[in-house]
Motif scaffolding. Sequence first.
Motif, PDB file in Angstrom:
ATOM      1  N   LEU A 212     -11.258   2.659  -6.958  1.00 36.35           N
ATOM      2  CA  LEU A 212     -10.390   2.320  -5.836  1.00 36.35           C
ATOM      3  C   LEU A 212     -10.113   3.558  -4.996  1.00 36.35           C
ATOM      4  N   SER A 213     -10.034   3.354  -3.708  1.00 35.78           N
ATOM      5  CA  SER A 213      -9.716   4.453  -2.803  1.00 35.78           C
ATOM      6  C   SER A 213      -8.217   4.756  -2.872  1.00 35.78           C
ATOM      7  N   PHE A 214      -7.836   5.881  -2.292  1.00 39.84           N
ATOM      8  CA  PHE A 214      -6.423   6.246  -2.244  1.00 39.84           C
ATOM      9  C   PHE A 214      -5.627   5.173  -1.511  1.00 39.84           C
ATOM     10  N   THR A 215      -6.220   4.602  -0.479  1.00 34.19           N
ATOM     11  CA  THR A 215      -5.553   3.538   0.285  1.00 34.19           C
ATOM     12  C   THR A 215      -5.291   2.318  -0.587  1.00 34.19           C
ATOM     13  N   ASP A 216      -6.302   1.950  -1.393  1.00 35.92           N
ATOM     14  CA  ASP A 216      -6.141   0.783  -2.254  1.00 35.92           C
ATOM     15  C   ASP A 216      -5.082   1.025  -3.319  1.00 35.92           C
ATOM     16  N   TRP A 217      -5.050   2.221  -3.901  1.00 38.27           N
ATOM     17  CA  TRP A 217      -4.004   2.537  -4.876  1.00 38.27           C
ATOM     18  C   TRP A 217      -2.625   2.508  -4.220  1.00 38.27           C
ATOM     19  N   SER A 218      -2.557   2.976  -2.997  1.00 39.27           N
ATOM     20  CA  SER A 218      -1.284   2.965  -2.270  1.00 39.27           C
ATOM     21  C   SER A 218      -0.829   1.524  -2.006  1.00 39.27           C
ATOM     22  N   LEU A 219      -1.795   0.669  -1.625  1.00 39.65           N
ATOM     23  CA  LEU A 219      -1.467  -0.741  -1.397  1.00 39.65           C
ATOM     24  C   LEU A 219      -1.007  -1.417  -2.686  1.00 39.65           C
ATOM     25  N   LEU A 220      -1.613  -1.024  -3.800  1.00 36.33           N
ATOM     26  CA  LEU A 220      -1.230  -1.592  -5.090  1.00 36.33           C
ATOM     27  C   LEU A 220       0.207  -1.187  -5.437  1.00 36.33           C
ATOM     28  N   ALA A 221       0.550   0.077  -5.153  1.00 36.63           N
ATOM     29  CA  ALA A 221       1.914   0.548  -5.415  1.00 36.63           C
ATOM     30  C   ALA A 221       2.917  -0.143  -4.498  1.00 36.63           C
ATOM     31  N   LEU A 222       2.547  -0.317  -3.233  1.00 38.54           N
ATOM     32  CA  LEU A 222       3.429  -1.022  -2.299  1.00 38.54           C
ATOM     33  C   LEU A 222       3.621  -2.473  -2.721  1.00 38.54           C
ATOM     34  N   PHE A 223       2.540  -3.088  -3.183  1.00 37.57           N
ATOM     35  CA  PHE A 223       2.631  -4.461  -3.671  1.00 37.57           C
ATOM     36  C   PHE A 223       3.599  -4.546  -4.847  1.00 37.57           C
ATOM     37  N   ALA A 224       3.538  -3.557  -5.733  1.00 35.09           N
ATOM     38  CA  ALA A 224       4.398  -3.565  -6.918  1.00 35.09           C
ATOM     39  C   ALA A 224       5.871  -3.431  -6.544  1.00 35.09           C
ATOM     40  N   PHE A 225       6.182  -2.460  -5.700  1.00 36.71           N
ATOM     41  CA  PHE A 225       7.595  -2.143  -5.470  1.00 36.71           C
ATOM     42  C   PHE A 225       8.206  -2.889  -4.285  1.00 36.71           C
ATOM     43  N   LEU A 226       7.412  -3.186  -3.272  1.00 31.74           N
ATOM     44  CA  LEU A 226       7.955  -3.907  -2.125  1.00 31.74           C
ATOM     45  C   LEU A 226       7.838  -5.420  -2.316  1.00 31.74           C
ATOM     46  N   TRP A 227       6.658  -5.873  -2.752  1.00 36.73           N
ATOM     47  CA  TRP A 227       6.451  -7.323  -2.848  1.00 36.73           C
ATOM     48  C   TRP A 227       7.050  -7.886  -4.138  1.00 36.73           C
TER      49      TRP A 227
END
Length: 295
Positions: A212-227
């Motif tokens: 996964l790219s840095f962007t994808d890992w960032s999206l995964l973290a945002l999904f975890a904490f925001l969503w």
Amino acid sequence: MAAEQIFPAQETRAAVWSLMLSGVVWGLIWWPLKYFAGLSLTGHAIALTAYALVSLVAIPFIWREYAQWKTELGLLLLIGLFFGCANLAFTTALMTGSVVRAMLLFYLLPAWGAIGGALFLKERLRPRRLLAVFLSLAGVFTIMGGLAVFAQPLSLADGLALLAGLCYTAASITNRKARLIPLLSRTLVTFLGCSVLAVLMLMYTQPVLPPLSFTDWSLLALFAFLWLLGGSMLTTYGVTHVQASRAAVLQVVELLVAVLSAIVIGGERLAFNDYLGAALIVTATLIEATSQANA
């Protein structure tokens, strides 16, 4: 997924909007999940990453309330187990199958809730609840193609959606039996339970984690904490400040948003039997929700 009301409190306009917004959040959860599925991530992998990230944050908050839930540790563990199983199964169903079918099969909740309440909580099955059970079962029977459902086995995604509904109902029944567990612990243990189950599953299967790219890992973290965490907090605030029967009706927004968005955004198509089954399930859910005050 939505939590049930544990402690009644004064209703506020902000709580109503919070509950409706949480319905939109959970109704659209399939969108990021389908994106992650496109990256070759599985529901198991999501549990080991996104849910695990929230669990690490949740553990200190759950432990801080140890003195309040220690006498009901067994119930807390069951809540985490059932909700964790529900989330893991539902996540996989949304990522691998039809969003509309997964949501509708999951929303067999009125039937499971009425049957489970009668068996384990000694609740009376009044005519309104029996009608809700009949309509929800009829809705699922219609969606599955009527008599054709007996001619072929359920798909994996369909089976997981049904399992998620059963586990969610079991968790809700356990929640209602518990009296001392604080609401925050009840909410956060969901993520912990899902993560623990995902770790235990590693003994039998190991999901391939694609690069996964840095962007994808960032999206995964945002999904975890925001969503995930954000949606849970919105639901928790809403159900603690809105009357239970009213909250249950408002939470039907989740089902409607999921179905409509899957059609408009996801391009899914519904046959006549899907529309008819959806109408029966929504009607059953509304009957069950509005009958809570008199149950």
